[in-house]
Design a protein around this motif. Structure first.
Motif, PDB file in Angstrom:
ATOM      1  N   THR A 299       0.848  -1.193   0.000  1.00 25.63           N
ATOM      2  CA  THR A 299       0.000   0.000   0.000  1.00 25.63           C
ATOM      3  C   THR A 299       0.885   1.245   0.000  1.00 25.63           C
ATOM      4  N   LEU A 300       0.544   2.208  -0.853  1.00 30.72           N
ATOM      5  CA  LEU A 300       1.342   3.425  -0.993  1.00 30.72           C
ATOM      6  C   LEU A 300       0.472   4.660  -0.780  1.00 30.72           C
ATOM      7  N   ARG A 301       1.111   5.745  -0.381  1.00 34.92           N
ATOM      8  CA  ARG A 301       0.418   7.034  -0.296  1.00 34.92           C
ATOM      9  C   ARG A 301       0.831   7.860  -1.509  1.00 34.92           C
ATOM     10  N   PHE A 302      -0.155   8.316  -2.282  1.00 32.91           N
ATOM     11  CA  PHE A 302       0.120   9.070  -3.495  1.00 32.91           C
ATOM     12  C   PHE A 302      -0.145  10.553  -3.265  1.00 32.91           C
ATOM     13  N   ASP A 303       0.558  11.368  -4.022  1.00 35.10           N
ATOM     14  CA  ASP A 303       0.400  12.824  -3.926  1.00 35.10           C
ATOM     15  C   ASP A 303      -0.747  13.271  -4.821  1.00 35.10           C
ATOM     16  N   GLY A 304      -1.950  12.928  -4.435  1.00 36.08           N
ATOM     17  CA  GLY A 304      -3.116  13.360  -5.176  1.00 36.08           C
ATOM     18  C   GLY A 304      -3.798  12.225  -5.911  1.00 36.08           C
ATOM     19  N   VAL A 305      -4.987  12.566  -6.437  1.00 39.68           N
ATOM     20  CA  VAL A 305      -5.822  11.581  -7.101  1.00 39.68           C
ATOM     21  C   VAL A 305      -5.230  11.132  -8.429  1.00 39.68           C
ATOM     22  N   GLY A 306      -4.611  12.067  -9.174  1.00 36.75           N
ATOM     23  CA  GLY A 306      -4.084  11.729 -10.495  1.00 36.75           C
ATOM     24  C   GLY A 306      -3.097  10.582 -10.470  1.00 36.75           C
ATOM     25  N   PRO A 307      -2.011  10.686  -9.695  1.00 34.77           N
ATOM     26  CA  PRO A 307      -1.052   9.566  -9.631  1.00 34.77           C
ATOM     27  C   PRO A 307      -1.689   8.266  -9.134  1.00 34.77           C
ATOM     28  N   LEU A 308      -2.664   8.378  -8.211  1.00 33.88           N
ATOM     29  CA  LEU A 308      -3.336   7.180  -7.705  1.00 33.88           C
ATOM     30  C   LEU A 308      -4.094   6.472  -8.829  1.00 33.88           C
ATOM     31  N   VAL A 309      -4.854   7.222  -9.615  1.00 33.53           N
ATOM     32  CA  VAL A 309      -5.632   6.628 -10.693  1.00 33.53           C
ATOM     33  C   VAL A 309      -4.725   6.004 -11.746  1.00 33.53           C
ATOM     34  N   GLU A 310      -3.602   6.649 -12.030  1.00 36.51           N
ATOM     35  CA  GLU A 310      -2.651   6.085 -12.993  1.00 36.51           C
ATOM     36  C   GLU A 310      -2.121   4.744 -12.485  1.00 36.51           C
ATOM     37  N   GLN A 311      -1.798   4.673 -11.190  1.00 34.50           N
ATOM     38  CA  GLN A 311      -1.289   3.416 -10.640  1.00 34.50           C
ATOM     39  C   GLN A 311      -2.380   2.353 -10.610  1.00 34.50           C
ATOM     40  N   MET A 312      -3.605   2.755 -10.313  1.00 34.70           N
ATOM     41  CA  MET A 312      -4.717   1.800 -10.317  1.00 34.70           C
ATOM     42  C   MET A 312      -4.896   1.185 -11.696  1.00 34.70           C
ATOM     43  N   ALA A 313      -4.748   1.999 -12.724  1.00 32.16           N
ATOM     44  CA  ALA A 313      -4.870   1.469 -14.087  1.00 32.16           C
ATOM     45  C   ALA A 313      -3.789   0.439 -14.362  1.00 32.16           C
ATOM     46  N   ARG A 314      -2.568   0.698 -13.876  1.00 34.20           N
ATOM     47  CA  ARG A 314      -1.476  -0.272 -14.068  1.00 34.20           C
ATOM     48  C   ARG A 314      -1.743  -1.542 -13.259  1.00 34.20           C
ATOM     49  N   ASP A 315      -2.264  -1.357 -12.039  1.00 25.69           N
ATOM     50  CA  ASP A 315      -2.580  -2.522 -11.210  1.00 25.69           C
ATOM     51  C   ASP A 315      -3.627  -3.413 -11.885  1.00 25.69           C
ATOM     52  N   VAL A 316      -4.664  -2.786 -12.426  1.00 24.91           N
ATOM     53  CA  VAL A 316      -5.732  -3.547 -13.074  1.00 24.91           C
ATOM     54  C   VAL A 316      -5.196  -4.304 -14.287  1.00 24.91           C
ATOM     55  N   GLU A 317      -4.332  -3.662 -15.046  1.00 22.93           N
ATOM     56  CA  GLU A 317      -3.765  -4.329 -16.215  1.00 22.93           C
ATOM     57  C   GLU A 317      -2.901  -5.514 -15.795  1.00 22.93           C
ATOM     58  N   GLU A 318      -2.153  -5.371 -14.712  1.00 25.18           N
ATOM     59  CA  GLU A 318      -1.329  -6.474 -14.225  1.00 25.18           C
ATOM     60  C   GLU A 318      -2.220  -7.617 -13.703  1.00 25.18           C
ATOM     61  N   CYS A 319      -3.293  -7.276 -13.021  1.00 26.30           N
ATOM     62  CA  CYS A 319      -4.233  -8.316 -12.565  1.00 26.30           C
ATOM     63  C   CYS A 319      -4.825  -9.049 -13.763  1.00 26.30           C
ATOM     64  N   ARG A 320      -5.192  -8.307 -14.780  1.00 26.05           N
ATOM     65  CA  ARG A 320      -5.770  -8.915 -15.977  1.00 26.05           C
ATOM     66  C   ARG A 320      -4.790  -9.918 -16.588  1.00 26.05           C
ATOM     67  N   ARG A 321      -3.516  -9.543 -16.597  1.00 24.96           N
ATOM     68  CA  ARG A 321      -2.493 -10.436 -17.170  1.00 24.96           C
ATOM     69  C   ARG A 321      -2.324 -11.687 -16.300  1.00 24.96           C
ATOM     70  N   LEU A 322      -2.240 -11.508 -14.975  1.00 26.27           N
ATOM     71  CA  LEU A 322      -1.989 -12.629 -14.087  1.00 26.27           C
ATOM     72  C   LEU A 322      -3.161 -13.608 -14.042  1.00 26.27           C
ATOM     73  N   LEU A 323      -4.370 -13.093 -14.184  1.00 26.71           N
ATOM     74  CA  LEU A 323      -5.555 -13.934 -14.020  1.00 26.71           C
ATOM     75  C   LEU A 323      -6.131 -14.433 -15.335  1.00 26.71           C
ATOM     76  N   ALA A 324      -5.500 -14.078 -16.444  1.00 27.19           N
ATOM     77  CA  ALA A 324      -6.031 -14.439 -17.759  1.00 27.19           C
ATOM     78  C   ALA A 324      -6.182 -15.962 -17.868  1.00 27.19           C
TER      79      ALA A 324
END
Length: 324
Positions: A299-324
């Motif tokens: 778990t990380l603390r991000f400097d605002g909503v923008g960086p958080l949403v960008e990381q969430m998008a990367r997390d979701v893509e990685e989950c999609r790859r791992l669970l395919a």
């Protein structure tokens, strides 16, 4: 899941013409070691024409005798029973653990439970078995009582991974303690190796802060009374299992967050699951299981909503790859 006959008291156990082959234990997590022991019980029972039975306790004995030392349970009782049913057992005797039960002598326990209630013809245990008042009964005690009462005692060595199958890697013990340690470190893939399946936390979906929905990733928040050890804080690839559902929506790939949302100065630790690419699900009030497959990051603390949403998008893509 499979089902099994459950008896909550000694007088609920129906008579069995061929007697019973019995195992006893807490069976928390019903991991691969437990299943190896129970497999021996089932095989012997089938060969003898007997009933295959497990005796377990609720609550955990330490929760009654030494609450400060009681372990966090890997599974709730219902989940434990469902996993025990998968081994092929015919019945499970769930004994309420009380201080009175803890005071029974080894002789009284064996005669009351194994002989009178279950009509045991064989009892399968580990070599380090302890039972009766103050854990005063051991394997030798059980063997002596078995000879006197007319049942056989089968003692099994600790069961763990085959060194040959490990390919030279250190052999990991199959134990509930090992699973708890793995989960505390976020090593959910290691925990799954011991369990023989992904670890799961079971709870009811409740309303949260609705921030996920605002950010484009609506999450199912588990109730605070969810059952099962919650792994270390972090983001995980996993599965959201709708326990009352069937069909393609019963088991959904998910990105799972464990933590207190430090970006928004949260203080309540939560388990939240975003079903990948599913934004229209209404799961409030449903009983669900969240299964943990792989930890992506802490778990990380991000400097605002923008960086958080960008990381969430990367997390979701990685989950999609791992669970395919």
């Amino acid at each position: 899941m499979a089902s099994v006959d459950r008896w909550n008291a000694l007088d609920e156990v129906p008579p069995a013409e061929g007697g019973a082959v019995v195992a006893i234990g807490n069976f928390d997590g019903v991991h691969r070691g437990h299943r190896a022991v129970l497999g021996t019980v089932v095989a012997s029972a089938r060969a003898r024409g007997a009933r295959a039975v497990a005796v377990t306790f609720d609550p955990h004995p330490l929760a009654v005798l030494h609450p400060e030392r009681a372990p966090a349970l890997l599974t709730g009782l219902d989940e434990r029973l469902a996993r025990l049913a998968e081994t092929g057992l015919d019945g499970v005797l769930v004994m309420e653990f009380t201080r009175e039960l803890a005071s029974w002598s080894p002789e009284h326990f064996v005669r009351t439970v194994f002989v009178e209630a279950l009509r045991a013809v064989e009892v399968v245990v580990g070599r380090d078995v302890r039972f009766g008042r103050g854990n005063s009964g051991d394997l030798a005690t059980l063997q002596r009582l078995g000879a006197a009462c007319g049942f056989e005692v089968t003692a099994l060595d600790d069961v763990s991974a085959d060194p040959a199958a490990a390919g030279g890697a250190p052999v990991r013990p199959w134990s509930s303690t090992r699973v708890r340690l793995d989960l505390a470190e976020g090593n959910v893939d290691h925990a799954a190796d011991v369990l023989g399946r992904p670890h799961r936390v079971v709870g009811t979906v409740v309303h949260g802060d609705h921030r996920g929905r605002e950010l484009g990733y609506p999450t199912a928040n588990l109730s605070a009374d969810a059952e099962g050890v919650v792994p270390a804080d972090g983001v995980y690839a996993g599965w959201l299992v709708r326990l009352g559902a069937t069909g393609p929506d019963a088991r959904l790939p998910a990105a799972v967050s464990v933590g207190s949302n430090p970006t928004f100065a949260g203080c309540e630790r939560r388990v939240e699951a975003y079903a990948l690419d599913r934004t229209g699900l209404d799961l409030y009030g449903e009983r669900v299981a969240v299964e943990f497959v792989h930890r992506l990051r802490p778990t990380l603390r991000f400097d605002g909503v923008g960086p958080l949403v960008e990381q969430m998008a990367r997390d979701v893509e990685e989950c999609r790859r791992l669970l395919a």
